[in-house]
Design a protein around this motif. Structure first.
Motif, PDB file in Angstrom:
ATOM      1  N   MET A 279     -10.589 -13.307  20.195  1.00 22.64           N
ATOM      2  CA  MET A 279     -10.425 -11.860  20.271  1.00 22.64           C
ATOM      3  C   MET A 279     -11.167 -11.278  21.470  1.00 22.64           C
ATOM      4  SD  MET A 279     -10.533 -10.516  16.394  1.00 22.64           S
ATOM      5  CE  MET A 279     -10.367  -8.886  17.078  1.00 22.64           C
ATOM      6  N   TYR A 280     -12.346 -11.766  21.758  1.00 22.89           N
ATOM      7  CA  TYR A 280     -13.094 -11.276  22.916  1.00 22.89           C
ATOM      8  C   TYR A 280     -12.385 -11.649  24.209  1.00 22.89           C
ATOM      9  CZ  TYR A 280     -16.994 -10.241  26.016  1.00 22.89           C
ATOM     10  OH  TYR A 280     -17.786  -9.733  27.023  1.00 22.89           O
ATOM     11  N   LEU A 281     -11.717 -12.812  24.217  1.00 25.94           N
ATOM     12  CA  LEU A 281     -10.991 -13.234  25.404  1.00 25.94           C
ATOM     13  C   LEU A 281      -9.811 -12.321  25.684  1.00 25.94           C
ATOM     14  CD1 LEU A 281     -10.594 -15.385  27.629  1.00 25.94           C
ATOM     15  CD2 LEU A 281      -9.218 -16.681  25.985  1.00 25.94           C
ATOM     16  N   PHE A 282      -9.102 -11.899  24.641  1.00 26.08           N
ATOM     17  CA  PHE A 282      -7.909 -11.087  24.854  1.00 26.08           C
ATOM     18  C   PHE A 282      -8.230  -9.591  24.930  1.00 26.08           C
ATOM     19  CE2 PHE A 282      -5.869 -14.981  23.609  1.00 26.08           C
ATOM     20  CZ  PHE A 282      -4.694 -14.987  24.325  1.00 26.08           C
ATOM     21  N   LEU A 283      -9.135  -9.118  24.077  1.00 29.16           N
ATOM     22  CA  LEU A 283      -9.450  -7.695  24.097  1.00 29.16           C
ATOM     23  C   LEU A 283     -10.439  -7.339  25.192  1.00 29.16           C
ATOM     24  CD1 LEU A 283      -9.809  -6.914  20.269  1.00 29.16           C
ATOM     25  CD2 LEU A 283      -7.824  -6.532  21.748  1.00 29.16           C
ATOM     26  N   GLN A 284     -11.334  -8.280  25.526  1.00 29.79           N
ATOM     27  CA  GLN A 284     -12.312  -8.083  26.598  1.00 29.79           C
ATOM     28  C   GLN A 284     -13.150  -6.830  26.352  1.00 29.79           C
ATOM     29  OE1 GLN A 284     -10.052  -8.221  30.243  1.00 29.79           O
ATOM     30  NE2 GLN A 284      -8.938 -10.065  29.589  1.00 29.79           N
ATOM     31  N   ASN A 285     -13.427  -6.605  25.075  1.00 29.69           N
ATOM     32  CA  ASN A 285     -14.228  -5.452  24.667  1.00 29.69           C
ATOM     33  C   ASN A 285     -15.080  -5.894  23.483  1.00 29.69           C
ATOM     34  OD1 ASN A 285     -15.286  -3.062  23.600  1.00 29.69           O
ATOM     35  ND2 ASN A 285     -13.470  -1.875  24.130  1.00 29.69           N
TER      36      ASN A 285
ATOM     37  N   VAL B 149      -4.802  -3.490  13.769  1.00 28.52           N
ATOM     38  CA  VAL B 149      -5.330  -2.121  13.789  1.00 28.52           C
ATOM     39  C   VAL B 149      -6.092  -1.858  15.084  1.00 28.52           C
ATOM     40  CG1 VAL B 149      -6.900  -0.514  12.647  1.00 28.52           C
ATOM     41  CG2 VAL B 149      -5.417  -1.987  11.283  1.00 28.52           C
ATOM     42  N   VAL B 150      -6.983  -2.777  15.460  1.00 21.92           N
ATOM     43  CA  VAL B 150      -7.814  -2.572  16.646  1.00 21.92           C
ATOM     44  C   VAL B 150      -6.961  -2.536  17.906  1.00 21.92           C
ATOM     45  CG1 VAL B 150      -9.670  -3.548  18.033  1.00 21.92           C
ATOM     46  CG2 VAL B 150      -9.822  -3.593  15.546  1.00 21.92           C
ATOM     47  N   GLU B 151      -6.030  -3.486  18.023  1.00 18.33           N
ATOM     48  CA  GLU B 151      -5.193  -3.523  19.226  1.00 18.33           C
ATOM     49  C   GLU B 151      -4.336  -2.259  19.362  1.00 18.33           C
ATOM     50  OE1 GLU B 151      -3.023  -7.151  18.983  1.00 18.33           O
ATOM     51  OE2 GLU B 151      -4.490  -8.246  20.186  1.00 18.33           O
ATOM     52  N   ASN B 152      -3.808  -1.784  18.254  1.00 23.59           N
ATOM     53  CA  ASN B 152      -2.970  -0.582  18.329  1.00 23.59           C
ATOM     54  C   ASN B 152      -3.794   0.655  18.677  1.00 23.59           C
ATOM     55  OD1 ASN B 152      -0.154   0.277  18.032  1.00 23.59           O
ATOM     56  ND2 ASN B 152      -0.935   1.570  16.379  1.00 23.59           N
ATOM     57  N   VAL B 153      -5.022   0.728  18.151  1.00 25.54           N
ATOM     58  CA  VAL B 153      -5.898   1.844  18.507  1.00 25.54           C
ATOM     59  C   VAL B 153      -6.224   1.790  19.998  1.00 25.54           C
ATOM     60  CG1 VAL B 153      -8.169   2.880  18.149  1.00 25.54           C
ATOM     61  CG2 VAL B 153      -6.841   2.094  16.188  1.00 25.54           C
ATOM     62  N   GLU B 154      -6.508   0.596  20.510  1.00 24.01           N
ATOM     63  CA  GLU B 154      -6.782   0.437  21.936  1.00 24.01           C
ATOM     64  C   GLU B 154      -5.570   0.836  22.767  1.00 24.01           C
ATOM     65  OE1 GLU B 154      -9.380  -1.193  23.955  1.00 24.01           O
ATOM     66  OE2 GLU B 154     -10.693  -0.592  22.325  1.00 24.01           O
ATOM     67  N   ARG B 155      -4.403   0.459  22.312  1.00 21.12           N
ATOM     68  CA  ARG B 155      -3.183   0.799  23.062  1.00 21.12           C
ATOM     69  C   ARG B 155      -2.959   2.306  23.102  1.00 21.12           C
ATOM     70  NH1 ARG B 155       1.678   2.438  21.869  1.00 21.12           N
ATOM     71  NH2 ARG B 155       1.209   2.323  19.631  1.00 21.12           N
ATOM     72  N   VAL B 156      -3.147   2.969  21.957  1.00 16.67           N
ATOM     73  CA  VAL B 156      -2.938   4.421  21.911  1.00 16.67           C
ATOM     74  C   VAL B 156      -3.934   5.134  22.815  1.00 16.67           C
ATOM     75  CG1 VAL B 156      -3.017   6.442  20.411  1.00 16.67           C
ATOM     76  CG2 VAL B 156      -1.903   4.356  19.618  1.00 16.67           C
ATOM     77  N   MET B 157      -5.199   4.701  22.819  1.00 11.92           N
ATOM     78  CA  MET B 157      -6.196   5.325  23.682  1.00 11.92           C
ATOM     79  C   MET B 157      -5.860   5.096  25.143  1.00 11.92           C
ATOM     80  SD  MET B 157      -9.959   4.957  21.905  1.00 11.92           S
ATOM     81  CE  MET B 157      -9.990   3.166  22.021  1.00 11.92           C
ATOM     82  N   ALA B 158      -5.397   3.881  25.497  1.00 10.61           N
ATOM     83  CA  ALA B 158      -5.089   3.586  26.894  1.00 10.61           C
ATOM     84  C   ALA B 158      -3.833   4.314  27.365  1.00 10.61           C
ATOM     85  CB  ALA B 158      -4.927   2.079  27.082  1.00 10.61           C
TER      86      ALA B 158
ATOM     87  N   ILE C 200      -8.601 -17.188   6.492  1.00 13.71           N
ATOM     88  CA  ILE C 200      -9.284 -16.542   7.616  1.00 13.71           C
ATOM     89  C   ILE C 200      -8.292 -16.238   8.739  1.00 13.71           C
ATOM     90  CG2 ILE C 200     -10.901 -16.969   9.500  1.00 13.71           C
ATOM     91  CD1 ILE C 200     -12.771 -18.205   7.574  1.00 13.71           C
ATOM     92  N   GLY C 201      -7.441 -17.224   9.065  1.00 10.50           N
ATOM     93  CA  GLY C 201      -6.481 -17.008  10.125  1.00 10.50           C
ATOM     94  C   GLY C 201      -5.466 -15.929   9.802  1.00 10.50           C
ATOM     95  N   LEU C 202      -5.253 -15.662   8.511  1.00  8.87           N
ATOM     96  CA  LEU C 202      -4.286 -14.639   8.119  1.00  8.87           C
ATOM     97  C   LEU C 202      -4.935 -13.269   7.921  1.00  8.87           C
ATOM     98  CD1 LEU C 202      -2.233 -16.749   5.537  1.00  8.87           C
ATOM     99  CD2 LEU C 202      -1.638 -16.249   7.912  1.00  8.87           C
ATOM    100  N   LEU C 203      -6.097 -13.271   7.272  1.00  8.30           N
ATOM    101  CA  LEU C 203      -6.712 -11.978   6.960  1.00  8.30           C
ATOM    102  C   LEU C 203      -7.216 -11.264   8.207  1.00  8.30           C
ATOM    103  CD1 LEU C 203     -10.126 -12.196   7.018  1.00  8.30           C
ATOM    104  CD2 LEU C 203      -9.646 -13.662   5.053  1.00  8.30           C
ATOM    105  N   VAL C 204      -7.579 -12.027   9.264  1.00 10.16           N
ATOM    106  CA  VAL C 204      -8.067 -11.379  10.475  1.00 10.16           C
ATOM    107  C   VAL C 204      -6.935 -10.707  11.235  1.00 10.16           C
ATOM    108  CG1 VAL C 204      -7.803 -13.319  12.086  1.00 10.16           C
ATOM    109  CG2 VAL C 204      -9.714 -11.732  12.366  1.00 10.16           C
ATOM    110  N   ASP C 205      -5.685 -11.103  10.963  1.00  9.41           N
ATOM    111  CA  ASP C 205      -4.539 -10.510  11.674  1.00  9.41           C
ATOM    112  C   ASP C 205      -4.439  -9.007  11.411  1.00  9.41           C
ATOM    113  OD1 ASP C 205      -3.910 -12.908  12.763  1.00  9.41           O
ATOM    114  OD2 ASP C 205      -2.349 -13.400  11.306  1.00  9.41           O
ATOM    115  N   ASP C 206      -4.697  -8.616  10.162  1.00 11.09           N
ATOM    116  CA  ASP C 206      -4.579  -7.192   9.834  1.00 11.09           C
ATOM    117  C   ASP C 206      -5.570  -6.358  10.639  1.00 11.09           C
ATOM    118  OD1 ASP C 206      -2.616  -7.802   7.999  1.00 11.09           O
ATOM    119  OD2 ASP C 206      -4.052  -8.066   6.366  1.00 11.09           O
ATOM    120  N   ALA C 207      -6.810  -6.832  10.715  1.00  9.99           N
ATOM    121  CA  ALA C 207      -7.818  -6.087  11.487  1.00  9.99           C
ATOM    122  C   ALA C 207      -7.481  -6.098  12.972  1.00  9.99           C
ATOM    123  CB  ALA C 207      -9.200  -6.693  11.248  1.00  9.99           C
ATOM    124  N   ILE C 208      -6.960  -7.208  13.471  1.00 11.84           N
ATOM    125  CA  ILE C 208      -6.593  -7.289  14.886  1.00 11.84           C
ATOM    126  C   ILE C 208      -5.475  -6.306  15.203  1.00 11.84           C
ATOM    127  CG2 ILE C 208      -5.570  -8.786  16.632  1.00 11.84           C
ATOM    128  CD1 ILE C 208      -7.070 -11.111  15.394  1.00 11.84           C
TER     129      ILE C 208
END
Length: 582
Positions: free
Chosen positions: A287-293, A344-353, A334-342
Motif C-alpha cells: 500500500m505504501y508503494l502504490f499510495l506513496q502516502n 475507501v482510502v484510494e477513492n478518497v484520495e482520488r476525489v481530493m486529487a 487478511i488479503g480480503l478484508l484489507v481490500d475494503d479499507a483500500i
C-alpha cells in the motif's frame, strides 16, 4: 445401546485378556455429559443380564476421544528396574494422579501391577486328590481381614479399667504366607499346604504387554483426551503432574515422550502466526508503494487489527478456539478484508486529487459512491464461504470453523470500512491540491513511470484480445479442459498428509504365534531403526501385545511362570529427528 440421541454408530472389540470395549460415536456437537448419562442408563438395564464374573470385574463408562493424545514412557536408565517393576510403580503411584489431571479422558497402561502368582502343579494336585477349585476356595477363605474385637469392651465387668482393640492377622502379603495356606488335613494328622502343590511367586498381574524403549525395559501410559478438552492445555497439565511426581521416582527411572501430538500443533500455529505477521507487513509495504502516502497507508493497516480482534471475539462467542483451521482462515481473510479499507482510502484520495475537496468532504462524497459496492463485495464473498458452515458429516466439522472465520472477518471488514475507515480518512488525511501530480523523482518516480508503462501495455493487450474474441475463447476453452483433466487425474485425500515426526510400525504375526516370536521380530525392527537409520531416528518405543488394529485372542495356555500371552500383534513408535520435534 440403540436409540440414544445423536448416536451415529457403535463398534465392539474383544481382546485376548477377556476384556471387551464398546465404542459409541455421536454426532459432532453432542453434549458429552448428557450422552454419558444416557449410556449409563442403557447400561443399567443390561447389567443384570451379564454374568456375575463380569459384574465383579467392573463395568465403566468413560467419555474420551478415540486416538492417543500422547504416550508417556517410563524407562530405567541404569537397568536397576525390570519392566515389571516399572509397570507396578506406574500403576500404583503414577496412574491415578495422571488420570485426575484436567483434560485427561482415559488411560491405557502398557504393563501391569504386581500380583501373587500361584502356578499349580497338576501332578501334585492329582496325587493329593485336590482340584483347582479346592485351592481357590482355600485362598478365598484364609486370605481375609476381619475385625477381631476389643478387650474390655461393653458389656464389661465392673471395675474394668482397660479397653484395648485387638488386631488380628491381616491380608497375606508375601509368597511365604501364601505358601502356608492350609488346603487339607489328612486323617493321620499330616497337612497339605499350598506350597506342596504350587509354586508361589510375586510377578506381574498379567503378561499381556511388554514394552521397551530403545531396547531397555520400559512401561508407558497412553493418554486419551477427554471430550471437549484442549489438547495443548491437557498435555502441559500432564507434564506438570509428572514433574511434581518425578522427585519421588525410584533411582534411575526417567520419563520420556515417545509419542506426542502437541508439538506438531504448536509448530503449525506458530507457522500460521508467522504467515499472519508477514501478510500484514506485505499489506503495509504494497500500500505504501502504490499510495506513496504514509498517512493513507496507516489507515488500512490500523483497520486490520481491529477486524482481527472482532473476529476473535466472534470465535470466542461461538465456542471456537485458536487452532490451525481458524488461523488459516485468518491468513486468507487478511488479503480480503484489507481490500475494503483500500477501496475507501484510494477513492478518497482520488476525489481530493480530482476535485480539490477537503478530507471530510471528499470522504462524504466517496462513501456515497462506493457504499453499495462494499456491501455487494461482502455479500458475494459470504455467499461463497457461508454454505460451507452447513456441510454435514466430517467435511462440515473440518470446514465449519474456517467458514465462520472467513464470513465473520468479511462482515466486520465491511462494517469497519463503512464506519471506522471514513472517520480515519476525515481526520488523518491532509488536503491535496486539485490535480496534484505523482512523484517524478527518486524511487517512487521510477516506480510510477514503470507502472504507467505496464498499465499502457496491459491496455494494449486487452484491446488485442477484444479484437480477436473467438480465437481467445478457444484458448480459454483449452485451458478449462486441461484444468478439468488435471483435476480428475490428481489423487484425492480426506486430509492432507503432514509429517509429524512419528512413524508407526505394526507387526502382524501368523495366527497362533507366541509373544516370544513377536518380540523377536520387534527386536529386528528396533535394531534396524537404531542402527541403519540412526541418523534420522531419535528413539524407538516397542510394545508387544498391543496394536492399533486390535489385540489377538489367546489361542492356548501353558502352565509355566514365563509369559503366557499368545500375542500375534505388536506396535512400534519411531520418533524421527526433525527441527522443532521433541
Amino acid at each position: 445401546m440403540s436409540g440414544l440421541d445423536h448416536l451415529l454408530y457403535f463398534s465392539s472389540e474383544s481382546d485376548k485378556d477377556g476384556s471387551m470395549t464398546i465404542t459409541l460415536n455421536f454426532e459432532q456437537g453432542t453434549n458429552p455429559d448428557i450422552a454419558q448419562v444416557q449410556v449409563q442408563n442403557k447400561l443399567s438395564l443390561a447389567t443384570p443380564l451379564l454374568p456375575n464374573e463380569v459384574q465383579q470385574q467392573g463395568i465403566s463408562v468413560i467419555k474420551a476421544s478415540k486416538n492417543f493424545l500422547m504416550v508417556v514412557g517410563f524407562v530405567s536408565t541404569d537397568g536397576s528396574l525390570s519392566g515389571e517393576d516399572i509397570a507396578d510403580y506406574v500403576a500404583s503411584r503414577v496412574q491415578d494422579p495422571v488420570s485426575r489431571t484436567p483434560g485427561v479422558g482415559t488411560l491405557q497402561l502398557f504393563g501391569a501391577q504386581y500380583a501373587m502368582r500361584i502356578w499349580l502343579d497338576p501332578a501334585q494336585l492329582n496325587s493329593y486328590g485336590l482340584t483347582p477349585v479346592d485351592v481357590s476356595n482355600a485362598i478365598t477363605a484364609q486370605n481375609v481381614q476381619v475385625t477381631s474385637g476389643e478387650v474390655g469392651g461393653l458389656p464389661a465387668v465392673r471395675g474394668q479399667e482397660l479397653d484395648a482393640t485387638v488386631i488380628g492377622p491381616t491380608l497375606l502379603n508375601t509368597p511365604e504366607q501364601f505358601g502356608a495356606i492350609l488346603l487339607r488335613v489328612n486323617s493321620n494328622g499330616s497337612r497339605v499346604l499350598l506350597r506342596d502343590v504350587a509354586r508361589v511367586a510375586l510377578g506381574g498381574e498379567n503378561f499381556a504387554f511388554n514394552g521397551e524403549y530403545n531396547g531397555k525395559p520400559a512401561s508407558a501410559l497412553g493418554i486419551k483426551l477427554a471430550a471437549g478438552a484442549n489438547a495443548l492445555d491437557t498435555a502441559n497439565a500432564v507434564r506438570a503432574t509428572l514433574a511434581q511426581l518425578q522427585p519421588y521416582f525410584p533411582h534411575g527411572l526417567q520419563v520420556v515422550y515417545p509419542y506426542d501430538t502437541t508439538p506438531f500443533v504448536q509448530i503449525s500455529i506458530k507457522e500460521v502466526v508467522k504467515t499472519l505477521v508477514e501478510a500484514i507487513g506485505l499489506v503495509f509495504l504494497v500500500m505504501y508503494l502504490f499510495l506513496q502516502n504514509l498517512r493513507a497507508t496507516l489507515i488500512p493497516t490500523i483497520a486490520v487489527p481491529v477486524v482481527l480482534a472482532g473476529t476473535f471475539a466472534v470465535l470466542a462467542a461461538v465456542g471456537y478456539s485458536i487452532n490451525v483451521l481458524t488461523m488459516f482462515g485468518m491468513v486468507l481473510a487478511i488479503g480480503l478484508l484489507v481490500d475494503d479499507a483500500i477501496v475507501v482510502v484510494e477513492n478518497v484520495e482520488r476525489v481530493m486529487a480530482e476535485e480539490g475537496l477537503s478530507p471530510k468532504e471528499a470522504t462524504r462524497k466517496s462513501m456515497q459512491q462506493i457504499t453499495g459496492a462494499l456491501v455487494g463485495i461482502a455479500l458475494v464473498l459470504s455467499a461463497v464461504f457461508l454454505p460451507m458452515a452447513f456441510f454435514g458429516g466430517s467435511t462440515g466439522v473440518i470446514y465449519r470453523q474456517f467458514s465462520i472465520t472467513m464470513v465473520s472477518a468479511m462482515a466486520l471488514s465491511v462494517l469497519v470500512a463503512l464506519i471506522f475507515t471514513p472517520a480515519l480518512c476525515a481526520t488523518l488525511l491532509k488536503p491535496r491540491a486539485k490535480g496534484h501530480p505523482q512523484a517524478q523523482d527518486g524511487f517512487f518516480g521510477w516506480f510510477n513511470r514503470a507502472f504507467d508503462r505496464s498499465n499502457r501495455a496491459y491496455l494494449t493487450g486487452v484491446q488485442h484480445v477484444v479484437a480477436r474474441t473467438g480465437r481467445y475463447l478457444l484458448i480459454y476453452g483449452a485451458i478449462a479442459g486441461a484444468l478439468g483433466f488435471l483435476m480428475l487425474r490428481l489423487p484425492s485425500a480426506f486430509l492432507p498428509d503432514e509429517d509429524q515426526g512419528v512413524l508407526f510400525v505394526q507387526v502382524s504375526a501368523p495366527a497362533g504365534a507366541t509373544q516370544e516370536r513377536t518380540e523377536r521380530v520387534l527386536s529386528e525392527v528396533r535394531d534396524y531403526f537404531l542402527t541403519e537409520e540412526k541418523a534420522n531416528v531419535k528413539s524407538v518405543f516397542t510394545v508387544s501385545g498391543f496394536s492399533f488394529g486390535g489385540r489377538a485372542r489367546v489361542r492356548g495356555w501353558r502352565s509355566s511362570p514365563s509369559r503366557t500371552g499368545r500375542s500375534d500383534t505388536a506396535a512400534a513408535i519411531a520418533c524421527r529427528r526433525w527441527p522443532g520435534a521433541r
